[in-house]
Design an enzyme around this catalytic site. Structure first.
Site, PDB file in Angstrom:
ATOM      1  N   HIS A   1      37.729  36.268  34.707  1.00  0.00           N
ATOM      2  CA  HIS A   1      36.632  37.172  35.038  1.00  0.00           C
ATOM      3  C   HIS A   1      37.137  38.215  36.028  1.00  0.00           C
ATOM      4  CE1 HIS A   1      36.214  34.521  38.548  1.00  0.00           C
ATOM      5  NE2 HIS A   1      35.467  35.452  39.105  1.00  0.00           N
TER       6      HIS A   1
ATOM      7  N   GLU B   1      30.812  42.495  36.186  1.00  0.00           N
ATOM      8  CA  GLU B   1      31.936  41.588  36.021  1.00  0.00           C
ATOM      9  C   GLU B   1      32.154  41.344  34.528  1.00  0.00           C
ATOM     10  OE1 GLU B   1      32.010  37.976  38.316  1.00  0.00           O
ATOM     11  OE2 GLU B   1      31.513  39.017  40.175  1.00  0.00           O
TER      12      GLU B   1
END
Length: 135
Positions: free
Chosen positions: A79, A24
């Site tokens: 994100h 991520e």
């Protein structure tokens, strides 16, 4: 509610997110409550960056210090979800403070925007924001 986001912000976040997979990617958003004009990449310092994110505290503190000195206001956070689902997870909701900040989630070729609030429609924490692209 609607959120204006610079096209270059979305392109940049999408490119960094794709390059970081299967981890991520994450970072900060700058602007106001209804308009994102800039962004920043931060190191993901989570113990399991393949399934979680944690913005490097040094990056956050530096941005907060700059904001207090007249720098760009932090409007929120972004994100990626390498799984391709651009919807905030229950884990994201548990991490989010209901402070009205924007959460942008990039997944696959999509990016969605959310506001962290008390008793939000999604996971009791997030309300969806429709995105208008600006140049």
């Amino acid at each position: 509610m609607r959120l204006e986001i610079s096209r270059y912000v979305l392109i940049g976040i999408s490119q960094i997110s794709a390059a970081a997979a299967p981890r991520e990617a994450c970072g900060l958003l700058f602007g106001s409550a209804n308009r994102i004009s800039d962004w920043q990449v931060a190191e993901n310092v989570a113990e399991t960056p393949e399934i979680h994110f944690e913005i490097d505290p040094r990056t956050l503190f530096t941005a907060l210090k700059a904001e207090r000195s007249g720098g760009p206001p932090i409007a929120g956070y972004w994100h990626s979800h390498p799984s391709g689902d651009p919807t905030p997870s229950a884990t994201d909701a548990a991490m989010a403070v209901p402070d009205g900040k924007i959460w942008l989630v990039a997944g696959g070729s999509a990016v969605t925007a959310w506001r962290a609030v008390e008793r939000g429609a999604l996971h009791g924490r997030f309300d969806f924001l429709a995105v208008d692209l600006i140049d």
